[in-house]
Design an enzyme around this catalytic site. Structure first.
Site, PDB file in Angstrom:
ATOM      1  N   ASP A  11     -10.608   3.246   4.000  1.00 32.61           N
ATOM      2  CA  ASP A  11     -11.556   1.917   4.122  1.00 32.61           C
ATOM      3  C   ASP A  11     -12.523   1.581   4.268  1.00 32.61           C
ATOM      4  O   ASP A  11     -13.089   0.472   3.643  1.00 32.61           O
ATOM      5  CB  ASP A  11     -10.686   1.216   5.780  1.00 32.61           C
ATOM      6  CG  ASP A  11      -9.383   0.679   5.322  1.00 32.61           C
ATOM      7  OD1 ASP A  11      -9.211  -0.111   3.527  1.00 32.61           O
ATOM      8  OD2 ASP A  11      -8.960   0.094   6.194  1.00 32.61           O
ATOM      9  N   LYS A  24       0.948  -1.614   0.030  1.00 33.81           N
ATOM     10  CA  LYS A  24      -0.336   0.093   0.007  1.00 33.81           C
ATOM     11  C   LYS A  24       1.329   1.502  -0.270  1.00 33.81           C
ATOM     12  O   LYS A  24       0.591   2.325  -0.816  1.00 33.81           O
ATOM     13  CB  LYS A  24      -0.624   0.413   1.510  1.00 33.81           C
ATOM     14  CG  LYS A  24      -1.894  -1.113   1.058  1.00 33.81           C
ATOM     15  CD  LYS A  24      -2.578  -0.709   2.833  1.00 33.81           C
ATOM     16  CE  LYS A  24      -3.511  -2.093   2.405  1.00 33.81           C
ATOM     17  NZ  LYS A  24      -4.249  -2.594   3.810  1.00 33.81           N
ATOM     18  N   GLN A  26      -3.938  -1.370   9.537  1.00 32.22           N
ATOM     19  CA  GLN A  26      -4.327  -2.534   9.186  1.00 32.22           C
ATOM     20  C   GLN A  26      -5.083  -3.546   9.981  1.00 32.22           C
ATOM     21  O   GLN A  26      -4.549  -3.997  11.567  1.00 32.22           O
ATOM     22  CB  GLN A  26      -3.062  -3.130   8.905  1.00 32.22           C
ATOM     23  CG  GLN A  26      -2.977  -4.081   8.551  1.00 32.22           C
ATOM     24  CD  GLN A  26      -3.936  -3.998   6.326  1.00 32.22           C
ATOM     25  OE1 GLN A  26      -3.464  -3.461   6.076  1.00 32.22           O
ATOM     26  NE2 GLN A  26      -4.021  -5.769   6.154  1.00 32.22           N
TER      27      GLN A  26
END
Ligand code: GUN
Length: 292
Positions: free
Chosen positions: A121, A54, A98
């Site tokens: 997200d 990422k 994460q």
């Protein structure tokens, strides 16, 4: 039939080139560099490798990347403080924590602490709620990447029977919602299967589009597929493989060899859904910076 492999890597590269152009325009027009803040707690190898990918993608697109990696022993309070610091950091337009988090940390509390306008997200209750009622929001990256893949390869979803295996907050639930919503890439009739489903194959054999996010290799084999179905394999599983330098190889949740004999389209693992997920993260971060 031999399935065509749906090349997510190529599609993602084309979309990322366009995102990079738009990032350059935003910098030139408004002096704003989109920034993504990534928080990784612990050293889980799969999570570490996702986060590294990422960050690299961010930099390749000309974005700012703030990388915070802390040990697995980090406390809940420390985790919340890291999120709050990024909420207040003007260089950071999007925040990604994460998952999964170490067990002693309350995942819901940490996600809830992310400012909704930085939630690239799409995991906060505010974004999930907005998505469910059709308001403008950040769509979660893997589900959105799957819809984009279907759209860009010309797969018709309207009126089709889509079957989703998995009911996670990250993939199963949101992808089922996107497939059924009244919008482009939606309007499908959706069945959701999960670990409580009896006779999985009865359902999967009815799928024109099958999305497999079960987290278990070999969940779907060729005999469970309707001839000509489109199969999206979301699984990423590490299988020990002594012939590989790193000691493992990646496989999805479907048995690719038998499924590709019956399906018309199949996403490979690696190189299918994964690169699209990261691309949608970049798109959301750019959008977050634009909305400022
Ligand atoms: N873990 C697995 N997939 C994801 C994702 O899309 N976002 C975050 N934050 N964690 C994940």
């Amino acid at each position: 039939m031999s399935a065509t492999l749906l090349d997510g890597k190529k599609l993602a590269a084309e979309m990322r080139a366009e995102i990079a152009r738009q990032v350059a325009d935003l910098k030139a027009d408004r002096g704003v560099t989109p920034g993504l803040g990534v928080i990784l707690i612990g050293t889980d190898p799969a999570s570490t490798s996702y986060v590294t990918a990422k960050e690299r993608a961010c930099e390749e697109a000309g974005m700012f990347s703030l990388d915070v990696r802390v040990p697995a022993e980090t406390t809940q309070e420390e985790a919340l403080a890291l999120v709050c610091r990024m909420n207040d950091d003007p260089r950071v337009h999007g925040i990604l924590v994460q998952l999964p988090l170490p067990r002693h940390i309350d995942e819901a509390a940490v996600i809830n602490a992310i400012a909704p306008e930085k939630d690239v997200d799409g995991f906060t209750p505010v974004n999930v709620g907005r998505m469910m009622i059709g308001e403008t929001c950040f769509l979660p990256c893997t589900p959105h990447g799957i819809i984009q893949m279907l759209l860009k390869t010309g797969v018709q979803t309207a009126g089709q029977h889509a079957v989703v295996i998995g009911r996670s907050n990250i993939v199963g639930k949101p992808v089922a919602h996107l497939l059924m919503r009244k919008a482009e890439g939606g309007n499908a009739t959706v069945t959701v299967c999960h670990t409580g489903t009896r006779d999985l194959a009865t359902h999967t054999r009815q799928a024109d589009i099958l999305v497999v996010a079960a987290g278990r290799p070999g969940t779907v084999t060729g005999s469970m597929i309707k001839p000509g179905a489109v199969v999206i394999d979301v699984g990423v599983n590490r299988i020990p493989d002594a012939s590989k330098k790193n000691g493992f190889r990646l496989v999805g949740d479907v048995d690719a060899a038998s499924v590709s004999e019956v399906a018309s389209l199949l996403t490979p693992v690696p190189g299918g859904v994964g690169p699209m997920t990261i691309t949608m993260l970049l798109a959301n971060t750019l959008e977050a910076a634009r909305r400022l």
